[in-house]
Design an enzyme around this catalytic site. Structure first.
Site, PDB file in Angstrom:
ATOM      1  N   ASP A  11     -31.941  63.196 -19.541  1.00 48.59           N
ATOM      2  CA  ASP A  11     -31.655  63.744 -20.865  1.00 48.59           C
ATOM      3  C   ASP A  11     -31.313  62.630 -21.859  1.00 48.59           C
ATOM      4  O   ASP A  11     -30.783  61.590 -21.477  1.00 48.59           O
ATOM      5  CB  ASP A  11     -30.493  64.750 -20.766  1.00 48.59           C
ATOM      6  CG  ASP A  11     -30.421  65.670 -21.975  1.00 48.59           C
ATOM      7  OD1 ASP A  11     -31.388  65.700 -22.766  1.00 48.59           O
ATOM      8  OD2 ASP A  11     -29.394  66.359 -22.136  1.00 48.59           O
ATOM      9  N   GLY A  12     -31.632  62.881 -23.127  1.00 53.72           N
ATOM     10  CA  GLY A  12     -31.234  61.956 -24.193  1.00 53.72           C
ATOM     11  C   GLY A  12     -32.377  61.199 -24.839  1.00 53.72           C
ATOM     12  O   GLY A  12     -32.142  60.294 -25.641  1.00 53.72           O
ATOM     13  N   ARG A  24     -38.891  61.533 -32.251  1.00 55.72           N
ATOM     14  CA  ARG A  24     -38.421  61.964 -30.929  1.00 55.72           C
ATOM     15  C   ARG A  24     -39.423  61.638 -29.824  1.00 55.72           C
ATOM     16  O   ARG A  24     -39.042  61.273 -28.714  1.00 55.72           O
ATOM     17  CB  ARG A  24     -38.179  63.485 -30.937  1.00 55.72           C
ATOM     18  CG  ARG A  24     -36.952  63.940 -31.705  1.00 55.72           C
ATOM     19  CD  ARG A  24     -36.826  65.463 -31.622  1.00 55.72           C
ATOM     20  NE  ARG A  24     -36.781  65.912 -30.248  1.00 55.72           N
ATOM     21  CZ  ARG A  24     -35.676  65.959 -29.500  1.00 55.72           C
ATOM     22  NH1 ARG A  24     -34.526  65.629 -30.023  1.00 55.72           N
ATOM     23  NH2 ARG A  24     -35.729  66.371 -28.261  1.00 55.72           N
ATOM     24  N   GLU A  58     -36.991  76.550 -20.378  1.00 51.72           N
ATOM     25  CA  GLU A  58     -36.402  76.779 -21.709  1.00 51.72           C
ATOM     26  C   GLU A  58     -36.955  75.801 -22.755  1.00 51.72           C
ATOM     27  O   GLU A  58     -36.812  76.035 -23.957  1.00 51.72           O
ATOM     28  CB  GLU A  58     -34.878  76.630 -21.649  1.00 51.72           C
ATOM     29  CG  GLU A  58     -34.175  77.787 -20.954  1.00 51.72           C
ATOM     30  CD  GLU A  58     -34.390  77.814 -19.445  1.00 51.72           C
ATOM     31  OE1 GLU A  58     -34.488  76.731 -18.826  1.00 51.72           O
ATOM     32  OE2 GLU A  58     -34.489  78.925 -18.872  1.00 51.72           O
ATOM     33  N   ASN A  59     -37.583  74.724 -22.285  1.00 47.45           N
ATOM     34  CA  ASN A  59     -38.073  73.731 -23.243  1.00 47.45           C
ATOM     35  C   ASN A  59     -39.260  74.219 -24.090  1.00 47.45           C
ATOM     36  O   ASN A  59     -39.640  73.577 -25.068  1.00 47.45           O
ATOM     37  CB  ASN A  59     -38.440  72.410 -22.539  1.00 47.45           C
ATOM     38  CG  ASN A  59     -37.230  71.605 -22.090  1.00 47.45           C
ATOM     39  OD1 ASN A  59     -37.256  70.943 -21.048  1.00 47.45           O
ATOM     40  ND2 ASN A  59     -36.156  71.646 -22.872  1.00 47.45           N
ATOM     41  N   ARG A 179     -23.685  69.617 -18.080  1.00 48.10           N
ATOM     42  CA  ARG A 179     -24.151  70.932 -17.639  1.00 48.10           C
ATOM     43  C   ARG A 179     -25.398  70.754 -16.784  1.00 48.10           C
ATOM     44  O   ARG A 179     -25.976  69.678 -16.695  1.00 48.10           O
ATOM     45  CB  ARG A 179     -24.425  71.831 -18.848  1.00 48.10           C
ATOM     46  CG  ARG A 179     -25.370  71.225 -19.871  1.00 48.10           C
ATOM     47  CD  ARG A 179     -25.653  72.201 -21.026  1.00 48.10           C
ATOM     48  NE  ARG A 179     -26.358  71.530 -22.106  1.00 48.10           N
ATOM     49  CZ  ARG A 179     -25.798  71.049 -23.220  1.00 48.10           C
ATOM     50  NH1 ARG A 179     -24.501  71.183 -23.414  1.00 48.10           N
ATOM     51  NH2 ARG A 179     -26.528  70.440 -24.127  1.00 48.10           N
ATOM     52  N   SER A 181     -28.150  73.022 -16.924  1.00 46.90           N
ATOM     53  CA  SER A 181     -29.357  73.437 -17.654  1.00 46.90           C
ATOM     54  C   SER A 181     -30.452  73.992 -16.738  1.00 46.90           C
ATOM     55  O   SER A 181     -31.620  73.637 -16.860  1.00 46.90           O
ATOM     56  CB  SER A 181     -29.895  72.280 -18.505  1.00 46.90           C
ATOM     57  OG  SER A 181     -28.929  71.843 -19.436  1.00 46.90           O
TER      58      SER A 181
HETATM   59  C1  IPE Z   1     -32.605  69.594 -19.611  1.00 45.80           C
HETATM   60  O1  IPE Z   1     -32.460  68.975 -20.847  1.00 45.80           O
HETATM   61  C2  IPE Z   1     -34.051  69.670 -19.249  1.00 45.80           C
HETATM   62  C3  IPE Z   1     -34.712  68.405 -18.957  1.00 45.80           C
HETATM   63  C4  IPE Z   1     -34.147  67.236 -18.862  1.00 45.80           C
HETATM   64  C5  IPE Z   1     -36.131  68.495 -18.728  1.00 45.80           C
HETATM   65  P1  IPE Z   1     -32.317  69.823 -22.191  1.00 45.80           P
HETATM   66  O2  IPE Z   1     -32.100  68.833 -23.269  1.00 45.80           O
HETATM   67  O3  IPE Z   1     -33.460  70.739 -22.338  1.00 45.80           O
HETATM   68  O4  IPE Z   1     -31.012  70.683 -21.905  1.00 45.80           O
HETATM   69  P2  IPE Z   1     -29.987  71.385 -22.892  1.00 45.80           P
HETATM   70  O5  IPE Z   1     -30.797  72.208 -23.826  1.00 45.80           O
HETATM   71  O6  IPE Z   1     -29.261  70.286 -23.609  1.00 45.80           O
HETATM   72  O7  IPE Z   1     -29.089  72.168 -22.004  1.00 45.80           O
HETATM   73  C1  IPE Z   2     -34.873  65.018 -22.290  1.00 44.12           C
HETATM   74  O1  IPE Z   2     -34.596  64.503 -23.548  1.00 44.12           O
HETATM   75  C2  IPE Z   2     -36.338  65.276 -22.097  1.00 44.12           C
HETATM   76  C3  IPE Z   2     -36.732  66.690 -22.115  1.00 44.12           C
HETATM   77  C4  IPE Z   2     -35.923  67.694 -22.130  1.00 44.12           C
HETATM   78  C5  IPE Z   2     -38.147  66.958 -22.105  1.00 44.12           C
HETATM   79  P1  IPE Z   2     -34.304  65.445 -24.783  1.00 44.12           P
HETATM   80  O2  IPE Z   2     -35.587  65.641 -25.532  1.00 44.12           O
HETATM   81  O3  IPE Z   2     -33.613  66.673 -24.381  1.00 44.12           O
HETATM   82  O4  IPE Z   2     -33.357  64.504 -25.634  1.00 44.12           O
HETATM   83  P2  IPE Z   2     -32.110  64.969 -26.499  1.00 44.12           P
HETATM   84  O5  IPE Z   2     -31.227  65.786 -25.620  1.00 44.12           O
HETATM   85  O6  IPE Z   2     -32.669  65.787 -27.634  1.00 44.12           O
HETATM   86  O7  IPE Z   2     -31.492  63.706 -26.943  1.00 44.12           O
HETATM   87 MG    MG Z   3     -31.668  67.179 -24.217  1.00 40.50          MG
END
Ligand code: IPE
Ligand code: IPE
Ligand code: MG
Length: 225
Positions: A11-12, A24, A58-59, A179, A181
């Site tokens: 994440d991030g 992004r 959920e993505n 969390r 997720s």
């Molecule tokens: C969790 O990250 C899913 C993946 C890393 C693929 P998210 O960024 O989607 O999770 P939330 O929405 O912060 O819980």
């Molecule tokens: C994790 O990074 C990758 C996926 C969920 C696909 P994010 O895209 O969730 O990055 P943040 O949480 O917005 O920084």
């Molecule tokens: Mg994220």
């Protein structure tokens, strides 16, 4: 003891890019390259299974352009790296509702699994269109369809996406969110959790090692004494 199976909630990526004034998707590109590195490091550390959360059920709520970018990135990168993956002895597998992805993506995933199925240095499992609740519901429905009327924990496991893969010993989540997720809900019942504020594209071999060393200091009791 070293973990046998490590799960990573990568994440991030978005915040990493935003911090630098980049789109992004650039964060996703850097994050995907990091995922490849992490598999390499895991193999070096003697880890046998690594599950990387790449796209959750959920993505799909994200903007269409971002979602499309993520899938095209995945296919492009895996195509580029497949030879290297094969040479390194990595067995690539997927977990999630793969068959509901666009057929070009789903077919490609199956092709990667087929081509790497005899590799045994490490299993790299990509969780794609994955949701823990969805996996449990899918398992239940599959079993019921086959006429199963009685479950216990061991019998139920057989209906999950990858029943032969042991539960993760350690789950790492980057970016400071604490969390789960919807990641591997059934399988993480007794996993050790490790959270770090490092954003995924910044995650280093040292960070990975730190998580493993932290894990090795923990006393796992599984409800016992
Ligand atoms: C969790 O990250 C899913 C993946 C890393 C693929 P998210 O960024 O989607 O999770 P939330 O929405 O912060 O819980
Ligand atoms: C994790 O990074 C990758 C996926 C969920 C696909 P994010 O895209 O969730 O990055 P943040 O949480 O917005 O920084
Ligand atoms: Mg994220």
């Amino acid at each position: 003891m070293k973990p046998i199976h490590v799960g990573i909630i990568m994440d991030g990526n978005g915040r990493w890019a935003q911090k630098r004034g980049l789109p992004r998707v650039e964060g996703h590109r850097r994050g995907a390259l990091k995922a490849e590195k992490v598999v390499e490091w895991a193999a070096e550390f003697g880890i046998k299974y690594i599950t990387l959360y790449a796209f959750s059920t959920e993505n799909w709520k994200r903007p269409k352009e971002e979602v499309e970018y993520l899938f095209s990135l995945l296919v492009k990168l895996l195509r580029q790296k497949l030879r290297k993956i094969l040479e390194r002895g990595v067995r690539l597998r997927f977990t999630g509702a793969i068959d509901e992805l666009p057929s070009s993506v789903a077919d490609f995933c199956r092709e990667c699994e087929e081509k790497t199925k005899h590799n045994n240095v490490i299993q790299a499992i990509l969780a794609l269109n994955y949701g823990g609740r969805r996996e449990i519901i899918d398992a239940f429905n599959k079993a019921v369809k086959q006429g199963v009327t009685h479950f216990n924990e061991e019998l139920f496991r057989d209906w999950l996406y990858l029943p032969d893969v042991p539960d993760p010993d350690l789950v790492i989540r980057t970016s400071g969110e604490m969390r789960i997720s919807n990641f591997l809900l059934w399988q993480i019942a007794y996993s050790e959790l490790y959270f770090t504020k490092v954003l995924w594209p910044d995650f280093t071999k040292q960070d990975f090692l730190k998580a493993i060393e932290d894990y090795e200091k923990r006393q796992r009791r599984f409800g016992g004494l």
